[in-house]
Design an enzyme around this catalytic site. Structure first.
Site, PDB file in Angstrom:
ATOM      1  N   GLN A  16      40.479   2.635  -6.696  1.00  0.00           N
ATOM      2  CA  GLN A  16      40.925   1.367  -7.281  1.00  0.00           C
ATOM      3  C   GLN A  16      41.824   1.471  -8.511  1.00  0.00           C
ATOM      4  OE1 GLN A  16      39.205  -2.743  -9.212  1.00  0.00           O
ATOM      5  NE2 GLN A  16      37.751  -1.520  -8.097  1.00  0.00           N
ATOM      6  N   ARG A  37      46.406  11.986   2.532  1.00  0.00           N
ATOM      7  CA  ARG A  37      46.098  13.128   3.382  1.00  0.00           C
ATOM      8  C   ARG A  37      46.212  12.745   4.856  1.00  0.00           C
ATOM      9  NH1 ARG A  37      40.833  16.153   1.316  1.00  0.00           N
ATOM     10  NH2 ARG A  37      40.796  14.237   0.119  1.00  0.00           N
ATOM     11  N   LYS A 135      33.707  13.147 -13.360  1.00  0.00           N
ATOM     12  CA  LYS A 135      34.226  12.112 -12.458  1.00  0.00           C
ATOM     13  C   LYS A 135      33.671  10.773 -12.912  1.00  0.00           C
ATOM     14  CE  LYS A 135      34.665  14.734  -8.190  1.00  0.00           C
ATOM     15  NZ  LYS A 135      34.176  14.897  -6.806  1.00  0.00           N
ATOM     16  N   GLU A 138      34.020   2.845 -11.695  1.00  0.00           N
ATOM     17  CA  GLU A 138      34.029   1.581 -12.447  1.00  0.00           C
ATOM     18  C   GLU A 138      32.841   1.369 -13.388  1.00  0.00           C
ATOM     19  OE1 GLU A 138      36.176  -1.279 -12.486  1.00  0.00           O
ATOM     20  OE2 GLU A 138      34.762  -1.926 -14.007  1.00  0.00           O
ATOM     21  N   ASP A 167      38.312  -0.114 -13.694  1.00  0.00           N
ATOM     22  CA  ASP A 167      39.337   0.321 -12.738  1.00  0.00           C
ATOM     23  C   ASP A 167      40.629  -0.478 -12.893  1.00  0.00           C
ATOM     24  OD1 ASP A 167      38.062   2.384 -11.468  1.00  0.00           O
ATOM     25  OD2 ASP A 167      37.119   1.122  -9.979  1.00  0.00           O
ATOM     26  N   GLY A 246      34.079 -15.681 -30.223  1.00  0.00           N
ATOM     27  CA  GLY A 246      34.906 -16.000 -31.383  1.00  0.00           C
ATOM     28  C   GLY A 246      34.169 -16.804 -32.423  1.00  0.00           C
ATOM     29  N   GLY A 247      34.921 -17.353 -33.341  1.00  0.00           N
ATOM     30  CA  GLY A 247      34.327 -18.131 -34.420  1.00  0.00           C
ATOM     31  C   GLY A 247      33.979 -19.557 -34.001  1.00  0.00           C
TER      32      GLY A 247
HETATM   33  N1  CAO Z   1      46.574  16.807   0.481  1.00  0.00           N
HETATM   34  C1  CAO Z   1      45.664  17.773   0.259  1.00  0.00           C
HETATM   35  N2  CAO Z   1      44.625  17.646  -0.584  1.00  0.00           N
HETATM   36  C2  CAO Z   1      44.507  16.459  -1.216  1.00  0.00           C
HETATM   37  C3  CAO Z   1      45.425  15.420  -1.042  1.00  0.00           C
HETATM   38  C4  CAO Z   1      46.505  15.621  -0.146  1.00  0.00           C
HETATM   39  N3  CAO Z   1      47.400  14.683   0.098  1.00  0.00           N
HETATM   40  N4  CAO Z   1      45.020  14.373  -1.807  1.00  0.00           N
HETATM   41  C5  CAO Z   1      43.903  14.767  -2.448  1.00  0.00           C
HETATM   42  N5  CAO Z   1      43.586  16.025  -2.090  1.00  0.00           N
HETATM   43  C6  CAO Z   1      42.459  16.821  -2.582  1.00  0.00           C
HETATM   44  C7  CAO Z   1      42.520  17.098  -4.042  1.00  0.00           C
HETATM   45  O1  CAO Z   1      43.442  18.116  -4.302  1.00  0.00           O
HETATM   46  C8  CAO Z   1      41.073  17.501  -4.324  1.00  0.00           C
HETATM   47  O2  CAO Z   1      40.903  18.847  -3.933  1.00  0.00           O
HETATM   48  P1  CAO Z   1      40.156  19.950  -4.858  1.00  0.00           P
HETATM   49  O3  CAO Z   1      38.866  19.306  -5.298  1.00  0.00           O
HETATM   50  O4  CAO Z   1      39.987  21.076  -3.919  1.00  0.00           O
HETATM   51  O5  CAO Z   1      41.038  20.254  -6.006  1.00  0.00           O
HETATM   52  C9  CAO Z   1      40.287  16.656  -3.313  1.00  0.00           C
HETATM   53  O6  CAO Z   1      41.263  16.103  -2.424  1.00  0.00           O
HETATM   54  C10 CAO Z   1      39.442  15.524  -3.863  1.00  0.00           C
HETATM   55  O7  CAO Z   1      40.124  14.784  -4.849  1.00  0.00           O
HETATM   56  P2  CAO Z   1      39.290  14.031  -5.982  1.00  0.00           P
HETATM   57  O8  CAO Z   1      38.461  15.049  -6.689  1.00  0.00           O
HETATM   58  O9  CAO Z   1      40.164  13.214  -6.828  1.00  0.00           O
HETATM   59  O10 CAO Z   1      38.380  13.023  -5.121  1.00  0.00           O
HETATM   60  P3  CAO Z   1      36.821  12.803  -5.172  1.00  0.00           P
HETATM   61  O11 CAO Z   1      36.538  11.928  -4.006  1.00  0.00           O
HETATM   62  O12 CAO Z   1      36.072  14.081  -5.260  1.00  0.00           O
HETATM   63  O13 CAO Z   1      36.581  11.989  -6.518  1.00  0.00           O
HETATM   64  C11 CAO Z   1      36.940  10.163  -8.082  1.00  0.00           C
HETATM   65  C12 CAO Z   1      36.932  10.628  -6.601  1.00  0.00           C
HETATM   66  C13 CAO Z   1      37.483   8.752  -8.132  1.00  0.00           C
HETATM   67  C14 CAO Z   1      35.522  10.190  -8.648  1.00  0.00           C
HETATM   68  C15 CAO Z   1      37.844  11.126  -8.895  1.00  0.00           C
HETATM   69  O14 CAO Z   1      39.095  11.184  -8.275  1.00  0.00           O
HETATM   70  C16 CAO Z   1      38.022  10.730 -10.350  1.00  0.00           C
HETATM   71  O15 CAO Z   1      37.137  10.913 -11.197  1.00  0.00           O
HETATM   72  N6  CAO Z   1      39.215  10.232 -10.716  1.00  0.00           N
HETATM   73  C17 CAO Z   1      39.575   9.901 -12.079  1.00  0.00           C
HETATM   74  C18 CAO Z   1      38.899   8.652 -12.563  1.00  0.00           C
HETATM   75  C19 CAO Z   1      39.173   7.489 -11.672  1.00  0.00           C
HETATM   76  O16 CAO Z   1      40.276   7.119 -11.361  1.00  0.00           O
HETATM   77  N7  CAO Z   1      38.076   6.834 -11.283  1.00  0.00           N
HETATM   78  C20 CAO Z   1      38.157   5.512 -10.661  1.00  0.00           C
HETATM   79  C21 CAO Z   1      38.159   5.570  -9.238  1.00  0.00           C
HETATM   80  S1  CAO Z   1      38.048   3.923  -8.662  1.00  0.00           S
HETATM   81  O17 CAO Z   1      36.502   3.478  -8.963  1.00  0.00           O
END
Ligand code: CAO
Length: 415
Positions: A16, A37, A135, A138, A167, A246-247
């Protein structure tokens, strides 16, 4: 011409926070190329599915005005395509977990080498410090940014709010950072990194609660209900229920039909400037001159009495009648509107804030259009792309790959 026409966004965002940012840039006319991906796509495409086989509303409502390119950036040719995209685009936006972009081989140093004008914009849960590797979703941001501890009622647990301030709020902050960096680049000729940590964004939106934290040192917060109730303040800004921040003291009050309608309530603000009008409306003209009620300071310890008397009046009226009666008298009130009522509100349809969109897989659905209106840059809300819908188009038109090269990459699983 749209305000951001000609700006190319390499959109590496998912879920998001990031997608709300790039969607806004898309509304303003940027060319947003969303990289996903192959075969998988943004996880939200298949989350909270309501129409079997179709992209979810979660995805469609966050990804309008974008093109979708599938690309496996962990393959050799996928990396090469990404390098060419970095050279071609103006802004790269990402909200991967900390370190993911580096692990992909795209460190800030490498990105600058490829394109010194590139702006790299990131959402992370936390800024530099003890939690920078965590990580975040929201509600974690709402809790870590000070919103939850100050939301809810004093005698209940901390509460998260329905507004997605962690988010979508951070997406907004990031969008501002991006256009600021684009403006700066006009003069400096160089890109820069833009970071919007979710904790910081929520804290920014909770700014008045940090104000109250410091005011506590000077004595009790007199506009909080607990002051009138004689309940001592602790060391931290407490939860204040529906007290106005507020006030000008305000509360949510019941309206006619509240017993059967969970949204039959109004917000009512006892703005000092119109106190006399309030006294007349609620049938308490004697309060205008009464020592206990005539000044804001006199009323502060009696807010429960004031608001329960006003509520006796609002309970005889619908929330819309309260609005119709109070507005001409300059008394600030607002109905509690349900999502159903907002979806049906004609004025929001007319301004393009609520838009009906047609989608090939799911048919018609409602979305929130652009909430910011630019007089010379009208917004056309375009449906979200299907997974990989624009892969061939982007590879050939933006990057100049031939059809044979694209076919070979597809064979290899890179796109
Ligand atoms: N091709 C190949 N690999 C891809 C890719 C693509 N097009 N797009 C993503 N990937 C891979 C990434 O490289 C990552 O790989 P590694 O872990 O091996 O380096 C993997 O996909 C997972 O990506 P991620 O860690 O961002 O995703 P997640 O599901 O594990 O975590 C989230 C999700 C949201 C918790 C995390 O991305 C995060 O903390 N983001 C920052 C804060 C944020 O935006 N949070 C709000 C999200 S909305 O509520």
């Amino acid at each position: 011409m749209k305000a951001l026409e000609g700006v190319k966004i390499l959109d590496f965002t998912h879920v998001q926070s990031g997608p709300t940012c790039t969607q806004l840039l898309g509304f303003f006319g940027a060319d947003v190329i969303k990289v996903e991906r192959p075969g998988v796509g943004d996880a939200t495409r298949k989350q909270l599915v309501d129409v079997e086989g179709a992209d979810s509303l979660y995805f469609t409502m966050l990804n309008h005005n974008k093109r979708s390119l599938t690309l496996n950036t962990k393959t050799e040719s996928g990396k090469q395509v990404l390098e060419r995209l970095v050279k071609e685009c103006d802004v790269m936006v990402e909200n991967f977990a900390p370190g993911a972009l580096d692990r992909m081989g795209f460190t800030w140093e490498r990105i600058q080498e490829l394109n010194p004008k590139m702006i790299l914009a990131s959402v992370k849960g936390f800024g530099p410090g003890p939690y920078e590797d965590c990580k975040v979703y929201e509600n974690i941001a709402q809790c870590a940014g000070g919103s939850a501890s100050t939301t809810g009622f004093r005698d209940g647990p901390p509460l998260v709010t329905g507004a997605q301030i962690g988010d979508s709020g951070t997406g907004l902050h990031l969008a501002l950072g991006i256009v600021t960096a684009l403006y700066h680049r006009e003069k400096s000729g160089r890109g820069q990194k833009v970071l919007a940590p979710m904790q910081d964004g929520v804290l920014n939106l909770s700014r008045v609660k940090l104000r109250d934290q410091q005011r506590l040192q000077a004595g009790p917060l007199k506009e909080y209900s607990q002051y009138g109730e004689g309940i001592e303040f602790g060391e931290a800004t407490p939860r204040a229920g529906n007290d106005s921040g507020g006030g000008q003291p305000g509360r949510i009050l019941k309206c006619l039909g509240w017993e059967n309608d969970p949204d039959s309530y109004t917000y009512f603000i006892t703005q000092a400037a119109v106190w006399e009008n309030i006294c007349d409306v609620i049938g308490k003209p004697e309060w205008k001159e009464h020592e206990d009620f005539k000044t804001p300071a006199a009323r502060l310890p009696r807010l429960n009495q004031v608001f329960s008397t006003i509520e006796e009046w609002t309970m005889t009226k619908t929330k819309y009648e309260v609005m119709d009666i109070c507005n001409p008298l300059n008394i600030p009130v607002g109905p509690i509107l349900s999502m159903k009522e907002l979806a049906e509100e004609p004025s929001l349809r007319e301004t393009g804030t609520i838009v009906e969109v047609d989608h090939p897989e799911r048919g018609k659905y409602l979305t929130v259009g652009c909430p910011v209106k630019l007089s010379d840059s009208p917004v056309n809300v375009e449906r979200s792309p299907l997974l990989g819908e624009h892969t061939d188009e982007v590879l050939s038109d933006v990057l100049g790959y031939s059809a044979a090269e694209v076919a070979a990459m597809r064979e290899e699983g890179a796109v």
